[in-house]
Design an enzyme around this catalytic site. Structure first.
Site, PDB file in Angstrom:
ATOM      1  NE  ARG A  28       6.556  91.970   1.930  1.00 41.57           N
ATOM      2  CZ  ARG A  28       7.128  92.993   2.766  1.00 41.57           C
ATOM      3  NH1 ARG A  28       6.912  94.109   2.385  1.00 41.57           N
ATOM      4  NH2 ARG A  28       8.100  92.643   3.508  1.00 41.57           N
ATOM      5  CE  LYS A  72      -0.804  93.082   4.548  1.00 43.88           C
ATOM      6  NZ  LYS A  72       0.237  91.990   5.075  1.00 43.88           N
ATOM      7  CG  HIS A  79       7.981  86.816  -3.224  1.00 42.75           C
ATOM      8  ND1 HIS A  79       7.218  87.685  -2.742  1.00 42.75           N
ATOM      9  CD2 HIS A  79       9.017  86.970  -2.127  1.00 42.75           C
ATOM     10  CE1 HIS A  79       7.832  88.442  -1.778  1.00 42.75           C
ATOM     11  NE2 HIS A  79       8.716  87.715  -1.047  1.00 42.75           N
ATOM     12  NE  ARG A 107       9.561  91.660  -1.078  1.00 43.78           N
ATOM     13  CZ  ARG A 107       9.910  92.639  -0.232  1.00 43.78           C
ATOM     14  NH1 ARG A 107       9.563  93.754  -0.801  1.00 43.78           N
ATOM     15  NH2 ARG A 107      10.246  92.625   0.987  1.00 43.78           N
ATOM     16  CG  HIS A 156      13.515  92.532   4.420  1.00 45.43           C
ATOM     17  ND1 HIS A 156      14.669  92.019   3.749  1.00 45.43           N
ATOM     18  CD2 HIS A 156      12.413  92.039   3.822  1.00 45.43           C
ATOM     19  CE1 HIS A 156      14.115  91.336   2.737  1.00 45.43           C
ATOM     20  NE2 HIS A 156      13.002  91.011   2.783  1.00 45.43           N
ATOM     21  CE1 TYR A 203      17.257  88.752  -2.299  1.00 45.59           C
ATOM     22  CE2 TYR A 203      16.806  89.916  -0.313  1.00 45.59           C
ATOM     23  CZ  TYR A 203      16.500  89.617  -1.597  1.00 45.59           C
ATOM     24  OH  TYR A 203      15.230  89.612  -2.011  1.00 45.59           O
TER      25      TYR A 203
END
Length: 388
Positions: free
Chosen positions: A215, A239, A329, A332, A355, A365
């Protein structure tokens, strides 16, 4: 001998059963149950319905709350009352500033104006469905899902505090529909984009995004101490986040977000180029350089980079590449779709993306997996042969 009356007496209600009656003034049906005494005065919990059946349902709901031990003599809280309390509880739990800001934003912009005046114990699944349906076509499906998720979390907190017996938001499917099926970046389009950014100061940021699926916040929070070029791996351990306190370093999104990422040729190339670039920038900055941050992608003085500058640069180059639809995004997502198209297992992709659940990965997906599933199903024909 006198004849006894054939009329039957109305059976006496059992204690605590409650009463149902129709109000003569407006025809509304009323359900009432004794809930105890406060300061020597008898208290009743009252509910209403347009029909007798609705009033009976309301009576049963109140009775269930009483059996569950809820104090029905307290002044009823509104949804807004509880949301304010819930935010304080979340702050005491030391949630990250960015998470708290996201909660407050959803509460202030959406939940308090839309549902705040409703009594907490009167909030129904139907009311929530109507509330969310009002956003359809006005807000993105992702925003509607976020609103629903925050409400669901808040009502779970109310259950934990014994204010509710069940979470009605859990029985509601957000009216915004499912997540948008993203247009997947093709390998040729990825190469076109990478050619457009070649030589730019942020080239390695975008290259590593495609090569690792990190990310933006994880890329900008990455430290050299978390990179092992010889071992061909990096670790996501922190992060960069924006909150009311400004740009700060924080923990990853969930415990599963803390993860190792193997590096292949493309990722290693991006990091080696970045290391060489930073050596030049550090020399140019001299004493103004801030080595304590140890960031892989800092600004020109070694401090955290402004995330919005990354977005601006990205928008410039996606236009140059003729990919106006592309979102940052999506790099990714390109990483994930390339792996799935190459035959990687969904569980592996889930772990690499960090995830929290495999369901989330499958929801995002599923469109990639569907063609593969169809091809896999052909194995039945091969196994059973021609039976026609």
């Amino acid at each position: 001998m006198s004849q006894k009356s054939t009329s039957q007496k109305k059976p006496r209600r059992a204690k605590g059963e409650g009463s149902i009656y129709q109000r003569s003034s407006d025809g509304l049906w009323v359900a009432a149950i004794d809930v105890g005494y406060v300061a020597g005065k008898r208290q009743r919990a009252v509910g209403y319905g347009a029909t007798q059946e609705e009033a009976i349902e309301e009576r049963d709901r109140i009775r269930d709350q009483k059996k569950a031990g809820l104090d029905l003599t307290k002044k009823p809280k509104t949804v807004a009352d509880w949301l304010d309390e819930w935010l304080l509880i979340k702050a005491e739990e030391e949630r990250s500033p960015s998470t708290l800001d996201r909660y407050r934003s959803v509460v202030d912009v959406h939940l308090r104006p839309g549902l705040g005046s409703v009594r907490l114990d009167k909030l129904t699944a139907k009311r929530i469905r109507q509330f969310l349906a009002g956003y359809k076509g006005k807000r993105s499906p992702a925003t509607i899902l976020k609103i629903h998720a925050v409400l669901r979390a808040a009502l779970s907190g109310a259950m934990a505090e014994d204010l509710l017996t069940r979470n009605v938001a859990k029985s509601v499917t957000p009216g915004g529909g499912s997540r948008d099926e993203r247009r997947a970046l093709t390998p040729d389009e990825a190469k076109t984009f990478l050619r457009a950014i070649k030589g730019d100061r942020l080239e390695s940021v975008f290259l590593l995004a495609i090569a690792t699926g990190l990310r933006r916040s994880e890329l900008l929070g990455l430290r050299w101490s978390d990179v092992d070029l010889d071992g061909e791996a990096l670790w996501v351990r922190q992060k960069l986040i924006r909150s009311s306190q400004g740009l700060t370093i924080g923990s990853p999104k969930t415990h599963r977000s803390k993860r190792p990422i193997p590096l292949q040729r493309v990722g290693l190339l991006a990091l080696r180029r970045q290391k060489a670039r930073l050596a030049e920038e550090r020399l140019a900055a001299g004493e103004a350089w801030k080595p304590e941050y140890d960031l892989v992608f800092p600004n020109t003085l070694g401090k955290p980079m402004e995330p919005r500058n990354v977005n601006r640069r990205f928008e410039k180059y996606r236009a140059a590449a003729g990919l106006d639809w592309l979102d940052l995004h999506d790099l990714r997502h390109a990483f994930a779709t390339f792996l799935l198209d190459a035959g990687e297992e969904l569980r592996t992709v889930m772990d690499l993306l960090g995830h929290s659940t495999i369901r989330l990965t499958a929801d995002l997906y599923g469109h990639v997996l569907a063609p593969r599933a169809r091809e896999a199903a052909k194995g039945i024909d091969q196994a059973l042969g021609n039976l026609a």
